[in-house]
Design an enzyme around this catalytic site. Structure first.
Site, mmCIF file in Angstrom:
data_model
loop_
_atom_site.group_PDB
_atom_site.id
_atom_site.type_symbol
_atom_site.label_atom_id
_atom_site.label_comp_id
_atom_site.label_asym_id
_atom_site.label_seq_id
_atom_site.Cartn_x
_atom_site.Cartn_y
_atom_site.Cartn_z
ATOM 1 C CG ASP A 1 26.277 -58.956 76.037
ATOM 2 O OD1 ASP A 1 26.626 -60.150 75.948
ATOM 3 O OD2 ASP A 1 26.787 -58.152 76.843
ATOM 4 N NE ARG B 1 27.354 -65.572 76.036
ATOM 5 C CZ ARG B 1 28.235 -64.567 75.968
ATOM 6 N NH1 ARG B 1 27.835 -63.316 76.066
ATOM 7 N NH2 ARG B 1 29.520 -64.815 75.806
#
Ligand code: FDA
Length: 310
Positions: free
Chosen positions: A137, A187
């Site tokens: 992340d 992402r």
């Protein structure tokens, strides 16, 4: 709502509010709309349900901004354990994990970056043994360089490690270019933290940046992961998929657990790989507050649920 975003994101970082809210029995049922539950068994059960509906999953063991080496080690262990459990349950082909490096020690004074790299390596080894992948992340902009450096080190041994890039950062179009090589899993999200205008776009400029970044990623040789609930961003991605004649296994869409579940299933039914980001664990406060800051309807839902409990 724009006026509420800043205070909600500031509250997301408050240790005192976190302690108060996480212990409150009132908030837990509301939070459960966005979070699979406290334990590994909740994560496994939710994963099996979503996979049964034709979706894929990325599991996030909740936690961030860890300031104790013991907590960091505990989080690494939780990931190793859930990866082994996914493999035993026959779910590792459809589920990977997402890791916040600050949860595994990145912010520890002194050796934080080294500790996070070592912990991430152990998680990657467990993912390799299970037959799945890991995505790191991205947190606030002060961590971007450190996170990308750790991802780059990990990729030397585990080339499938994914990274998150945030379209609201002015640097991100360049980062997309640097990271659009063969096999690179990126992402792309809009970005969820309170950032100064010196480094970040605001308002419509975020969406314009997201479109530019999508164009770079889809023209590249990597594996774009389109992480957005925004119908305009999804439409932009679909038109690039057609333009570049992308095979269905060369990209994916991603959304958060509990947000637009009908649309998630519709995208999967249309032949796209659709991955749901599923958080679990007790440290849900920061994650939950960012969801409230993002969308008036989420905040209204939260306030209505609290009112109905009186
Ligand atoms: P946004 O919230 O801006 O919504 C835009 C429009 O979408 C709305 O106006 C509405 O039209 C539609 N919409 C949104 N929700 C809807 C709903 N429930 N029902 C109907 N319409 C709706 N951030 C970060 O900083 N670091 C990270 O590592 C990650 N990781 C991550 C992983 C995944 C898989 C996702 C999906 C997101 C993240 N994020 C993140 C969060 C991300 O940065 C961002 O804050 C949220 O996804 C919100 O932005 P959206 O692009 O989804 O649309």
């Amino acid at each position: 709502m724009a006026l509420l975003r800043e205070p909600l994101l500031a509250a997301a970082r408050s240790e005192r509010l976190r302690r108060l809210t996480e212990r409150s029995a009132i908030t837990r049922p509301v939070v459960n709309r966005f979070i699979a539950g406290s334990g590994e068994d909740d994560a496994l059960r939710t994963t099996a349900e979503l996979v049964g509906d034709g979706l894929t999953v990325t599991l996030d063991f909740l936690g961030e901004d860890t300031l104790s080496p013991e907590q960091a080690a505990h989080t690494v262990q939780a990931y190793r354990s859930v990866l082994a459990a996914l493999a035993s349950a026959g779910l590792a082909g459809s589920a990977e994990v997402s890791v916040k490096l600050s949860a595994i020690g990145q912010a520890l004074p002194g050796d934080g970056e080294k500790i996070a790299l070592e912990g991430a390596r152990q998680i990657c080894e467990a993912a390799a043994a299970a037959g799945t992948t890991v995505t790191c992340d991205m947190e606030d902009h002060t961590t971007t360089d450190s996170t990308l450096a750790i991802v780059s080190e990990l990729r030397a041994d585990f080339p499938w490690v994914g990274a998150v890039l945030q379209a609201y950062l002015k640097r991100t179009e360049g980062d997309c270019r640097d990271l659009s090589g063969p096999g690179s899993r990126i992402r792309l999200c809009k970005g969820a933290y309170a950032e100064p205008e010196s480094v970040a776009f605001a308002g419509n400029a975020v969406e314009e940046s997201y479109r530019r970044c999508l164009r770079v990623l889809f023209a590249g040789q990597g594996y774009p992961m389109v992480a957005s609930h925004d119908p305009n961003m999804i439409a932009a991605a679909r038109s690039l998929i057609a333009q570049h004649d992308r095979a269905p296994d060369s990209y994916e869409f991603q959304m958060l657990y509990g947000i637009r579940p009908t649309e998630q299933r519709a995208l999967a039914a249309a032949g796209n790989r659709m991955r749901v980001y599923v958080p679990y664990g007790d440290e849900w406060y920061g994650y939950f507050m960012r969801r409230l800051a993002e969308r008036p309807a989420n905040l209204a839902f939260f306030l209505r649920s609290l009112a109905s409990k009186k």
